[in-house]
Design an enzyme around this catalytic site. Structure first.
Site, mmCIF file in Angstrom:
data_model
loop_
_atom_site.group_PDB
_atom_site.id
_atom_site.type_symbol
_atom_site.label_atom_id
_atom_site.label_comp_id
_atom_site.label_asym_id
_atom_site.label_seq_id
_atom_site.Cartn_x
_atom_site.Cartn_y
_atom_site.Cartn_z
ATOM 1 N N HIS A 1 -6.982 -5.703 2.412
ATOM 2 C CA HIS A 1 -5.859 -5.093 3.135
ATOM 3 C C HIS A 1 -5.292 -6.148 4.081
ATOM 4 O O HIS A 1 -6.044 -6.774 4.850
ATOM 5 C CB HIS A 1 -6.334 -3.911 3.987
ATOM 6 C CG HIS A 1 -6.864 -2.749 3.200
ATOM 7 N ND1 HIS A 1 -6.117 -1.609 2.963
ATOM 8 C CD2 HIS A 1 -8.063 -2.540 2.604
ATOM 9 C CE1 HIS A 1 -6.842 -0.746 2.256
ATOM 10 N NE2 HIS A 1 -8.033 -1.292 2.033
ATOM 11 N N ASN B 1 -12.815 -3.202 2.686
ATOM 12 C CA ASN B 1 -13.742 -2.079 2.653
ATOM 13 C C ASN B 1 -14.644 -2.241 1.429
ATOM 14 O O ASN B 1 -14.154 -2.529 0.328
ATOM 15 C CB ASN B 1 -12.969 -0.764 2.572
ATOM 16 C CG ASN B 1 -12.093 -0.536 3.788
ATOM 17 O OD1 ASN B 1 -12.473 -0.881 4.899
ATOM 18 N ND2 ASN B 1 -10.910 0.032 3.576
ATOM 19 N N GLY C 1 -15.879 2.627 3.324
ATOM 20 C CA GLY C 1 -14.591 3.296 3.180
ATOM 21 C C GLY C 1 -13.794 2.857 1.966
ATOM 22 O O GLY C 1 -12.591 3.097 1.898
ATOM 23 N N GLN C 2 -14.470 2.227 1.004
ATOM 24 C CA GLN C 2 -13.748 1.780 -0.191
ATOM 25 C C GLN C 2 -13.440 2.975 -1.094
ATOM 26 O O GLN C 2 -14.344 3.743 -1.441
ATOM 27 C CB GLN C 2 -14.583 0.753 -0.960
ATOM 28 C CG GLN C 2 -13.853 0.173 -2.169
ATOM 29 C CD GLN C 2 -14.664 -0.918 -2.871
ATOM 30 O OE1 GLN C 2 -15.845 -1.117 -2.596
ATOM 31 N NE2 GLN C 2 -14.017 -1.620 -3.788
ATOM 32 N N SER C 3 -12.177 3.129 -1.470
ATOM 33 C CA SER C 3 -11.799 4.244 -2.343
ATOM 34 C C SER C 3 -11.338 3.789 -3.715
ATOM 35 O O SER C 3 -11.286 4.597 -4.642
ATOM 36 C CB SER C 3 -10.707 5.091 -1.675
ATOM 37 O OG SER C 3 -9.546 4.328 -1.452
ATOM 38 N N ASP D 1 0.848 -1.192 0.000
ATOM 39 C CA ASP D 1 0.000 0.000 0.000
ATOM 40 C C ASP D 1 0.885 1.244 0.000
ATOM 41 O O ASP D 1 1.864 1.331 0.741
ATOM 42 C CB ASP D 1 -0.925 0.005 1.222
ATOM 43 C CG ASP D 1 -2.081 0.989 1.063
ATOM 44 O OD1 ASP D 1 -3.244 0.532 1.028
ATOM 45 O OD2 ASP D 1 -1.823 2.206 0.971
ATOM 46 N N HIS E 1 -10.122 -5.740 -3.162
ATOM 47 C CA HIS E 1 -8.789 -5.954 -2.580
ATOM 48 C C HIS E 1 -8.928 -6.208 -1.088
ATOM 49 O O HIS E 1 -9.814 -5.672 -0.431
ATOM 50 C CB HIS E 1 -7.853 -4.766 -2.840
ATOM 51 C CG HIS E 1 -8.425 -3.446 -2.426
ATOM 52 N ND1 HIS E 1 -9.349 -2.762 -3.187
ATOM 53 C CD2 HIS E 1 -8.221 -2.681 -1.322
ATOM 54 C CE1 HIS E 1 -9.679 -1.640 -2.582
ATOM 55 N NE2 HIS E 1 -9.018 -1.566 -1.435
HETATM 56 P P1 AMP Z 1 -9.740 1.195 0.017
HETATM 57 O O1 AMP Z 1 -9.884 2.589 0.554
HETATM 58 O O2 AMP Z 1 -10.142 0.119 0.941
HETATM 59 O O3 AMP Z 1 -10.394 1.079 -1.356
HETATM 60 O O4 AMP Z 1 -8.184 0.973 -0.194
HETATM 61 C C1 AMP Z 1 -7.481 1.534 -1.252
HETATM 62 C C2 AMP Z 1 -6.026 1.540 -0.854
HETATM 63 O O5 AMP Z 1 -5.261 1.706 -2.024
HETATM 64 C C3 AMP Z 1 -5.630 2.675 0.092
HETATM 65 O O6 AMP Z 1 -5.116 2.126 1.288
HETATM 66 C C4 AMP Z 1 -4.574 3.444 -0.694
HETATM 67 O O7 AMP Z 1 -3.518 3.894 0.128
HETATM 68 C C5 AMP Z 1 -4.100 2.412 -1.702
HETATM 69 N N1 AMP Z 1 -3.585 2.925 -2.939
HETATM 70 C C6 AMP Z 1 -4.139 3.867 -3.743
HETATM 71 N N2 AMP Z 1 -3.389 4.043 -4.831
HETATM 72 C C7 AMP Z 1 -2.327 3.198 -4.732
HETATM 73 C C8 AMP Z 1 -1.188 2.922 -5.549
HETATM 74 N N3 AMP Z 1 -0.989 3.561 -6.697
HETATM 75 N N4 AMP Z 1 -0.309 1.979 -5.117
HETATM 76 C C9 AMP Z 1 -0.511 1.338 -3.949
HETATM 77 N N5 AMP Z 1 -1.570 1.552 -3.146
HETATM 78 C C10 AMP Z 1 -2.462 2.471 -3.524
#
Ligand code: AMP
Length: 115
Positions: free
Chosen positions: A103, A88, A94-96, A31, A101
């Protein structure tokens, strides 16, 4: 592959990332914003938006093997002291990034409940 998905672009090698492990179906990357000494993102190479893709197929071997892949990495990183996996899902979850995926967090004690 979803051409608008950042994780699909990482998987395709179009965006750099630290790849920790990979086989033909799954990949684990570091991450970029780690929340623990070890913070990995374990995901299927095939694009699924989130865990809801498996609601009707929870016996699907993809999801079982994804968990096994994550557990293997978590157990190794946790060095016998444990680890946490988090998925998430959706805005309130909290999924972004909309590519399923897991964690995998290890290397420190985790508190509960999560924020
Ligand atoms: P979520 O918020 O559960 O969808 O997790 C998305 C995760 O992706 C977050 O913890 C970010 O820090 C991580 N993330 C976003 N862009 C990248 C990237 N380019 N390389 C590695 N991790 C990333």
């Amino acid at each position: 592959m979803d051409p608008n998905c950042i994780f699909c672009k990482i998987i395709a090698g179009e965006i750099p990332a630290t790849v920790i492990d990979r086989d033909k179906d799954f990949i684990a990357i570091a991450d970029v914003n780690p929340q623990a000494p070890t913070h990995l993102l374990v995901m299927p190479i095939k694009h699924y938006p989130n865990l809801n893709a498996f609601i009707d197929v929870l016996s699907n071997t993809v999801i079982a093997r994804l968990f096994a892949f994550a557990a293997h990495l978590g157990a190794s990183a946790g060095k016998g002291a444990g680890y946490r996996i988090v998925i998430n899902t959706g805005p309130n979850g909290g999924q972004s990034v909309d590519h399923l995926h897991i964690h995998v967090l290890a290397g420190r004690h985790m508190s509960w409940p999560p924020g």
